[in-house]
Design a protein around this motif. Sequence first.
Motif, mmCIF file in Angstrom:
data_model
loop_
_atom_site.group_PDB
_atom_site.id
_atom_site.type_symbol
_atom_site.label_atom_id
_atom_site.label_comp_id
_atom_site.label_asym_id
_atom_site.label_seq_id
_atom_site.Cartn_x
_atom_site.Cartn_y
_atom_site.Cartn_z
ATOM 1 N N ASP A 143 13.227 -33.657 -35.218
ATOM 2 C CA ASP A 143 13.114 -34.380 -36.480
ATOM 3 C C ASP A 143 14.444 -34.351 -37.223
ATOM 4 N N LEU A 202 16.925 -36.623 -35.524
ATOM 5 C CA LEU A 202 16.646 -38.021 -35.840
ATOM 6 C C LEU A 202 17.173 -38.370 -37.228
ATOM 7 N N GLU A 205 19.972 -41.245 -37.995
ATOM 8 C CA GLU A 205 19.575 -42.402 -38.795
ATOM 9 C C GLU A 205 20.221 -42.413 -40.177
ATOM 10 N N THR A 263 2.560 -46.803 -29.112
ATOM 11 C CA THR A 263 2.883 -46.012 -30.296
ATOM 12 C C THR A 263 3.804 -44.869 -29.890
ATOM 13 N N ALA A 264 4.389 -44.215 -30.879
ATOM 14 C CA ALA A 264 5.264 -43.076 -30.575
ATOM 15 C C ALA A 264 4.485 -41.975 -29.859
ATOM 16 N N ILE A 324 8.324 -37.388 -32.446
ATOM 17 C CA ILE A 324 9.609 -37.420 -33.149
ATOM 18 C C ILE A 324 10.754 -37.597 -32.153
ATOM 19 N N ARG A 327 10.881 -41.210 -31.262
ATOM 20 C CA ARG A 327 11.485 -42.041 -32.310
ATOM 21 C C ARG A 327 13.003 -41.927 -32.296
ATOM 22 N N SER A 376 15.413 -45.089 -31.566
ATOM 23 C CA SER A 376 16.448 -45.460 -32.536
ATOM 24 C C SER A 376 17.768 -45.727 -31.822
ATOM 25 N N THR A 410 9.228 -52.498 -33.511
ATOM 26 C CA THR A 410 8.550 -51.233 -33.790
ATOM 27 C C THR A 410 7.126 -51.485 -34.272
ATOM 28 N N GLN A 411 6.356 -50.390 -34.327
ATOM 29 C CA GLN A 411 4.990 -50.375 -34.877
ATOM 30 C C GLN A 411 4.077 -51.426 -34.257
ATOM 31 N N TYR A 438 6.055 -49.833 -30.624
ATOM 32 C CA TYR A 438 7.254 -50.194 -29.884
ATOM 33 C C TYR A 438 6.890 -51.213 -28.811
#
Length: 430
Positions: free
Chosen positions: A73, A76, A80, A356-357, A372, A375, A379, A391-392, A394
């Motif tokens: 996390d 990431l 980002e 989904t993730a 995480i 994600r 990214s 996304t949402q 993927y």
Amino acid sequence: MTQSTGPEPALAAGEDPRRYAQILSAVYDATMTGGKSPARPREVIGDSWRRLRTLGIDPEKVSVQSPQIDTSDLELSRRESGLFDILDDLGRGLESVVQDGDNILVVADRHGRVLWRSGSTSVLGRADGLGFVEGASWAEDSVGTNAIGTALVSRRAVQIFSAEHYVRSHHPWTCAGAPIKDPRTGHVIGAVDVSGPASTVHPTTLALVDAIARLAESQLREHHRQHLDRLRSVAAPMLARLQAPALAVDSNGWVAAVESVALRNRILLPEDLGAGRFWMPQLGMCDFEPLPGGWLVRPTGSGDDAVESTTVTIDLRQPQQTRVRIRSEVGEWTHEPTPRHAEILYLLATYRGGRTAAQMAADLFGDDGRAITVRAEMSRLRKHLAGVLLTQPYRFDDSVVVDLLLPENMSRLLPHSTAPAVRRSAPVRE
């Protein structure tokens, strides 16, 4: 305690820190209890205190709990933040301040979350006691007036000394922080901070921190220029072949190359942009096609012409080398994904409805709790395939034609992969 609109050190040159700390303590006590104050706090401090009192935050009870840091996390958040590529420059710029000294260097994201910190073992230990650790939030509404949170709110460099901190337990500290703005958008994306015991306060620290923040923005500008150069090298041959009005822009609308269009620095891109046709106030109806790190924008002159689909070919036939080819009406470009990204692309081509993730985590690691990590990987991958991957969940953009080339012997499919879904060699599902 005079008012100022620019970077203003908490302590004037030549002023006795101990005497000034006593004055600040008296101002603090009077302000918090509603008594008569011997002086007014500086404008930036008074504004901060008023914000926090309006929120009902108790300066005696606020404490920072050391977060349970999830490494994935945190990684990431670092990637980002927009600051990842310039961390080394920030560290070198302030190395002399924190090396073998009593100060700690901290870089936070735009939310005030601590992304990195550096300092001697002793000062890091003291910072641990305050919860001043990687992953912790030092936003103003979390821990009160401090150089990170207050710099982010005020959008200016600030120095906070002793009792200028809203939370009483922070009074033994001094800190100087400056916001860092993304030169592409003008938005504040983080802050750099130097903190230490109150006895280490120095008027020049604020100027140094502010200068390092400006250096960081200069480095971000240079990274952006290099990105536009790379985009231009890909787009220029396409534009030359088109011999029709077109622009190549990055994901923020900055123009890398033009053909038969009035030269401009930037265009405002539509929200939720994807491959297809959109109306632009400056250009009218335009066709958008993905480029590595940006978009090819083609004014159509009308709304009647059909938009040719983009084709993504994922070639998994060679065990040691995966190639992705993106082809459109105006040309094509290739990308060689990492082994992990090759696995992801195979799964997204297999499950065109998207994943989904959590589903992707189960596919890749056999553990849906590693969302995480997924994600973070997505990214990175989407930086290469902007406009192609959504996304949402993927997935590939619905307008994209995906051509998945598999080895004749499926046992040769990504042979080094340990991903459960790959090892099952599931057939392509529509």
